[in-house]
Write a protein that holds these residues in place. Structure first.
Motif, short mmCIF file in Angstrom:
data_model
loop_
_atom_site.label_atom_id
_atom_site.label_comp_id
_atom_site.label_asym_id
_atom_site.label_seq_id
_atom_site.Cartn_x
_atom_site.Cartn_y
_atom_site.Cartn_z
N GLN A 1 8.25 -4.47 -15.25
CA GLN A 1 8.19 -4.09 -13.85
C GLN A 1 8.75 -2.68 -13.69
O GLN A 1 9.94 -2.44 -13.94
N PRO A 2 7.89 -1.71 -13.30
CA PRO A 2 8.40 -0.35 -13.06
C PRO A 2 9.37 -0.35 -11.87
O PRO A 2 9.59 -1.39 -11.23
N PRO A 3 9.96 0.80 -11.55
CA PRO A 3 10.87 0.85 -10.40
C PRO A 3 10.20 0.26 -9.16
O PRO A 3 9.10 0.67 -8.78
N GLN A 4 10.86 -0.69 -8.53
CA GLN A 4 10.24 -1.40 -7.41
C GLN A 4 9.95 -0.47 -6.24
O GLN A 4 8.98 -0.70 -5.49
N ALA A 5 10.74 0.58 -6.09
CA ALA A 5 10.54 1.50 -4.97
C ALA A 5 9.23 2.27 -5.08
O ALA A 5 8.75 2.83 -4.09
N SER A 6 8.63 2.31 -6.28
CA SER A 6 7.39 3.06 -6.49
C SER A 6 6.21 2.15 -6.81
O SER A 6 5.11 2.63 -7.07
N SER A 7 6.41 0.84 -6.78
CA SER A 7 5.40 -0.09 -7.29
C SER A 7 4.51 -0.65 -6.18
O SER A 7 5.00 -1.09 -5.13
N VAL A 8 3.21 -0.66 -6.46
CA VAL A 8 2.25 -1.34 -5.58
C VAL A 8 2.46 -2.85 -5.69
O VAL A 8 2.48 -3.56 -4.68
N VAL A 9 2.62 -3.33 -6.92
CA VAL A 9 2.79 -4.77 -7.18
C VAL A 9 4.20 -5.00 -7.70
O VAL A 9 4.63 -4.35 -8.66
N ARG A 10 4.91 -5.94 -7.09
CA ARG A 10 6.27 -6.27 -7.51
C ARG A 10 6.34 -7.76 -7.86
O ARG A 10 5.99 -8.61 -7.04
N ILE A 11 6.79 -8.05 -9.08
CA ILE A 11 6.93 -9.44 -9.54
C ILE A 11 8.27 -9.99 -9.07
O ILE A 11 9.31 -9.34 -9.19
N TYR A 12 8.24 -11.22 -8.57
CA TYR A 12 9.43 -11.83 -7.99
C TYR A 12 10.03 -12.91 -8.89
O TYR A 12 9.36 -13.45 -9.78
N SER B 1 0.84 -1.20 0.00
CA SER B 1 0.00 0.00 0.00
C SER B 1 0.87 1.24 0.00
O SER B 1 2.04 1.19 0.38
N GLY B 2 0.31 2.34 -0.47
CA GLY B 2 1.00 3.61 -0.40
C GLY B 2 1.88 3.93 -1.59
O GLY B 2 2.65 4.89 -1.55
N TYR B 3 1.78 3.15 -2.67
CA TYR B 3 2.58 3.40 -3.87
C TYR B 3 1.65 3.58 -5.07
O TYR B 3 0.42 3.48 -4.93
N THR B 4 2.20 3.82 -6.24
CA THR B 4 1.35 4.24 -7.36
C THR B 4 1.54 3.48 -8.66
O THR B 4 0.74 3.65 -9.58
N MET B 5 2.57 2.66 -8.80
CA MET B 5 2.87 2.07 -10.10
C MET B 5 2.56 0.57 -10.10
O MET B 5 2.58 -0.09 -9.06
N PHE B 6 2.28 0.04 -11.31
CA PHE B 6 1.88 -1.35 -11.46
C PHE B 6 2.64 -1.99 -12.62
O PHE B 6 2.91 -1.34 -13.63
N PRO B 7 2.95 -3.27 -12.51
CA PRO B 7 3.58 -3.96 -13.64
C PRO B 7 2.54 -4.28 -14.71
O PRO B 7 1.34 -4.07 -14.53
N SER B 8 3.03 -4.81 -15.84
CA SER B 8 2.13 -5.16 -16.94
C SER B 8 2.73 -6.34 -17.70
O SER B 8 3.90 -6.71 -17.50
N VAL B 9 1.93 -6.92 -18.56
CA VAL B 9 2.41 -7.94 -19.50
C VAL B 9 2.10 -7.46 -20.91
O VAL B 9 1.17 -6.67 -21.12
N GLN B 10 2.90 -7.92 -21.86
CA GLN B 10 2.68 -7.60 -23.27
C GLN B 10 3.24 -8.74 -24.11
O GLN B 10 3.92 -9.62 -23.60
#
Length: 851
Positions: A143-154, A85-94
């Protein structure tokens, strides 16, 4: 003895069928609690350390996965992720094509938030719409910058080989033949139609799930803290009968300080009252680091009540209840040396850890039924029939035979007719497989002396036979309890058919009474809607839309966003960062009921004074087009003029437009939407129905609908359809069909009915019952043949647009096909046939003999 109807109904009530059933937390009422399976897993591994690392500001092409079908759809993703919580960015697939170029329109953002984390530990993200892929295409994750991401892929380093390549974000072309990373297992697995994924190194969904569990560990919460979890809510009225929790027993500590598990009720902003609680201990151990506590008196709860938890000083407590680090709901907390009983101040937000707590509840579903007799009450744990193999013993052991009438056979089954084994002097549990329809049968044992429904004993065959079963609310199809005794198109097995309610409506109202219009490449602010809570969430949108087939040139989608008043410039509004959500629909997930309610994932937080806006891209290139109706008599709707689509700041100082009813309604938590002109969700739904029409399907055509499939094995017992009776003496009729795909461009018709207008059941609405039910298997496809109109006794109708893919045999088809071995032509239109079905599905049934 003879059992009266009232006795039987009250016995079923006492068995928990009507008024209460014991359910685990993963079920509906307490679905926001951690699943018992995950509580158990985390408790067993309470001292294990987390493993894995997150991707960071990069694009990874997953060369590991190859799509081995000529074409298919990626429908969902199995993920190993961290949600914060408290972040703004999300990963995506393409998707990238064989030449390394990005496939236009293939990107899908992966939205999660603390309000919709997985309670089972398995994150399967549905792609809406699915992503079409072809043989040779490659899936990538950004994966956007992890420091700003709500969701982080591992990714993890599990000692298996997994091929991927690293690139910069927003790369338009990738070199798929470049160097690969092989020692990082990226926790993403694409699920497709038709099992079309091949992994070079045998990576499958189970491997991803197994490693995804390992990226989080457990720990105890902070001492002397009062926690509230506003996302862990009860969604029913009832009572809590058991707490189940994971933790560490500090047996050497005195039992004078114990954790307290709590139920809270919110009375207003920053105003909470504790309505129930239990001081829990480690006395009843049911697994490794797993305990249960049964309150002496069940704790009463209401829909909307919140879970809370007090953790005392560890050194003084006999038990530490643990929590999963991360991937949980919002944690609110307050420092306190004792458990609180009321809260009237703002709580601080702290992390989003997930307490290892599950519950059992008894759910109240109906008001009590009055009776002149006094039944004997028996409590039975109700367990899903799908778990019969391992739980049948538990079911039977929970029944006390002495508390039941001595000659009653209770059959809790979903069945049209069942031959029942002669009762014995002991209770038995028998599993049978039968063709069943979704209805409930009740039957007293023994001969009845009146003309009511009875079950009589055949002494020669040692069977019971059902006689005179009808639609009496107490017997037969139990019409007082269910809307239907059968599976219609809105039920699980045939959910892709049009629902009966929509077939009925479209058959009765074939013409559009209002022209639906859309706008083009502009933004409209919906000033009509005001949020009258200090803060809430927009959880879904009720929409009036047109959904078209996506193509290379039709690939854009509208979106919703929120604007906030500018405190320094009255009339100006600023875009709220992170508030935009794209509205994805496709032919594979159109509404079968005519109601489009789009879930926002995650919900959009809004505050009082903010405004919702709708962005509609270029109309001719949009898959989804949002409608408005101009000049509705007696209706005023306030909205802005058309504004540039890229505006971060909008000016709403001008007089709003009031004569264009935009078919969008925001649904919020807590009913926080106020409309100046009393527009509500029902009004949007009803007006949307007026902009669509229906008409005859093109004649001399053989159609297949590859997205209208059966999702079970069973038999079709009735067709229900809308159309026009020509009242002539012609011999030709439309043929409704069931097809089975044997391979690429290879179909075989396995069942069909030539339907007519002989049995009218409503305005332009008819039914046809096949003499012999039509057998089908999971995955079978609906089809239809339409003869030449001038030679047909009946014209079958379809809803124009907003339907599934329409595929047909190329050219005219004067007669129905029985096999198809050629490529089908996809129609430019995606119309929806006015057809629904009744089916009888094969299920495994548990019959309980209670004697």
């Amino acid at each position: 003895m003879k059992l009266l109807l009232a006795d039987l109904l009250l016995l079923l009530i006492s068995l928990g069928w009507f008024l209460s059933s014991t359910v685990q937390s993963q079920q509906q009422c307490a679905r926001k609690f951690m699943d018992l399976s995950l509580v158990t897993y985390r408790a067993e591994r309470i001292s294990n350390n987390a493993v894995g690392n997150d991707l960071d500001n990069e694009l990874r092409v997953l060369q590991e996965y190859q799509f081995n079908c000529s074409s298919t759809n990626i429908t969902s993703l199995i993920l190993g992720i961290d949600v914060r919580s408290g972040y703004t960015m999300f990963p995506s697939v393409q998707v990238y094509s064989t030449d390394g170029s990005l496939v236009t329109g293939s990107e899908r953002t992966i939205y999660y938030s603390p309000s919709n984390v997985s309670t089972s530990g398995v994150f399967e993200y549905p792609l809406n719409p699915p992503i079409p892929v072809m043989n040779g295409d490659l899936l990538a994750v950004s994966q956007p910058p992890q420091a700003s991401s709500v969701v982080r892929i591992y990714y993890t380093l599990p000692g298996v080989t997994f091929r991927s390549s690293r690139h910069s974000l927003s790369t338009e072309n990738v070199n798929s033949n470049g160097s690969s990373i092989t020692n990082q297992l990226i926790l993403v697995y694409p699920v497709t139609d038709g099992y079309c994924v091949n992994s070079v190194n045998s990576i499958n969904a189970s491997i991803i799930k197994e490693n995804a569990f390992k990226i989080h560990d457990s720990d105890r919460p902070s001492d002397n803290r009062q926690y509230l979890y506003p996302d862990i809510v009860f969604s029913c009225n009832g009572s809590l009968t058991k707490w189940i929790y994971g933790g560490i027993d500090h047996g050497n500590n005195p039992p004078n300080r114990l954790p307290e598990l709590q139920i809270w009720r919110q009375l207003g902003p920053n105003n909470y009252n504790k309505t129930g609680s239990s001081l829990v201990n480690a006395s009843a151990m049911i697994g490794t680091n797993l305990y249960e506590f049964i309150p002496q008196n069940p704790l009463q709860l209401q829909e909307g009540d919140i879970f809370g938890f007090y953790f005392p000083e560890r050194s003084e407590s006999q038990l530490s209840i643990y929590e999963q680090d991360g991937n949980g709901p919002v944690n609110l907390r307050y420092s306190s040396n004792v458990p609180l009983s009321s809260i009237s101040q703002a709580l601080s937000t702290f992390a989003n850890n997930f307490p290892l707590v599950s519950v059992e509840v008894s759910v109240s579903t109906m008001p009590p039924i009055m009776s002149t007799t006094t039944p004997t009450t028996t409590t039975i744990t109700v367990i899903s029939a799908s778990s019969y193999a391992t739980l049948s013993t538990a079911i039977l052991s929970s029944i006390e035979p002495s508390s039941l009438p001595s000659s009653v056979v209770i059959i809790i089954v979903l069945s049209v007719a069942v031959c029942i084994k002669k009762r014995s002097n002991k209770k038995e549990n028998v599993v049978i497989e039968a063709d069943v329809s979704l209805s409930l049968k009740f039957m007293p044992a023994g001969k009845g002396s009146d003309n009511s429904n009875t079950a009589t004993e055949d002494n020669d065959s040692n069977d019971f036979t059902i006689s005179n079963m009808n639609d009496n609310p107490a017997y037969g199809t139990a019409s007082a309890l269910t809307n239907s005794g059968f599976v219609y198109g809105d039920q699980g097995c045939t959910e892709k058919f049009m629902e009966l309610s929509q077939v009925t409506y479209r058959a009765q109202y074939t013409s559009a009474s209002a022209p639906g219009r859309t706008w083009d490449d502009k933004l409209r602010a919906l000033q009509e809607y005001q949020f009258n809570c200090s803060s809430t969430n927009v959880t879904s949108l009720i929409l009036g839309i047109d959904v078209r087939r996506a193509t290379g040139s039709i690939n854009l989608f509208p979106s919703v966003r929120v604007y906030r008043p500018n405190s320094n410039d009255p009339g100006k509004y600023d875009l709220v960062t992170g508030s935009e959500r794209t509205i994805y629909y496709s032919t594979s997930n159109v509404s079968t009921s005519g109601v489009f309610e789009y879930p926002l994932n995650p919900p959009i937080p809004v505050m009082s004074g903010e405004v919702v806006a709708i962005v509609q891209p270029r109309e001719e290139e949009s898959v989804v087009r949002i409608y408005y109706i101009e000049g509705v008599s007696g209706i005023s709707f306030s909205s802005s003029k058309e504004i540039s689509i890229d505006s971060d700041e909008i000016d709403l100082g001008d007089t709003p437009i009031t004569n264009e009813l935009i078919l969008v309604y925001p649904v919020t938590d807590g009913h926080c939407v106020n409309s100046a002109n009393s527009i509500n969700a029902m009004a949007i739904r009803n007006y949307f129905l007026t902009v669509q029409r229906s008409g005859a399907i093109n004649d001399r055509r053989q159609y297949l609908y590859p997205e209208i499939v059966f999702s079970c094995n069973g038999s079709l017992t009735k067709w229900i359809y809308g159309g026009m009776n020509h009242n002539n003496m012609n011999n030709n009729s439309p043929e409704l069909q069931i097809w089975r795909q044997l391979g690429p461009n290879n179909y075989n018709k396995i069942g069909s009915s030539l339907v007519n207008a002989n049995t009218m059941i409503g305005t332009n609405l008819y039914e046809f019952i096949p003499q012999t039910p039509l057998q089908f298997q999971e995955g079978d496809i609906f089809g239809v043949h339409i003869p030449q109109t001038g030679q047909s006794v009946f014209s079958l109708y379809e809803q124009r647009g907003n339907g599934p893919l329409n595929e047909r045999v190329n050219g005219d088809a004067d007669n129905p096909y029985s096999t198809i071995t050629q490529a089908l032509v996809t129609d430019s239109n995606n119309d929806f046939p006015l057809v629904t079905v009744e089916v009888s599905s094969k299920l495994l049934i548990i019959i309980l003999y209670l004697l």
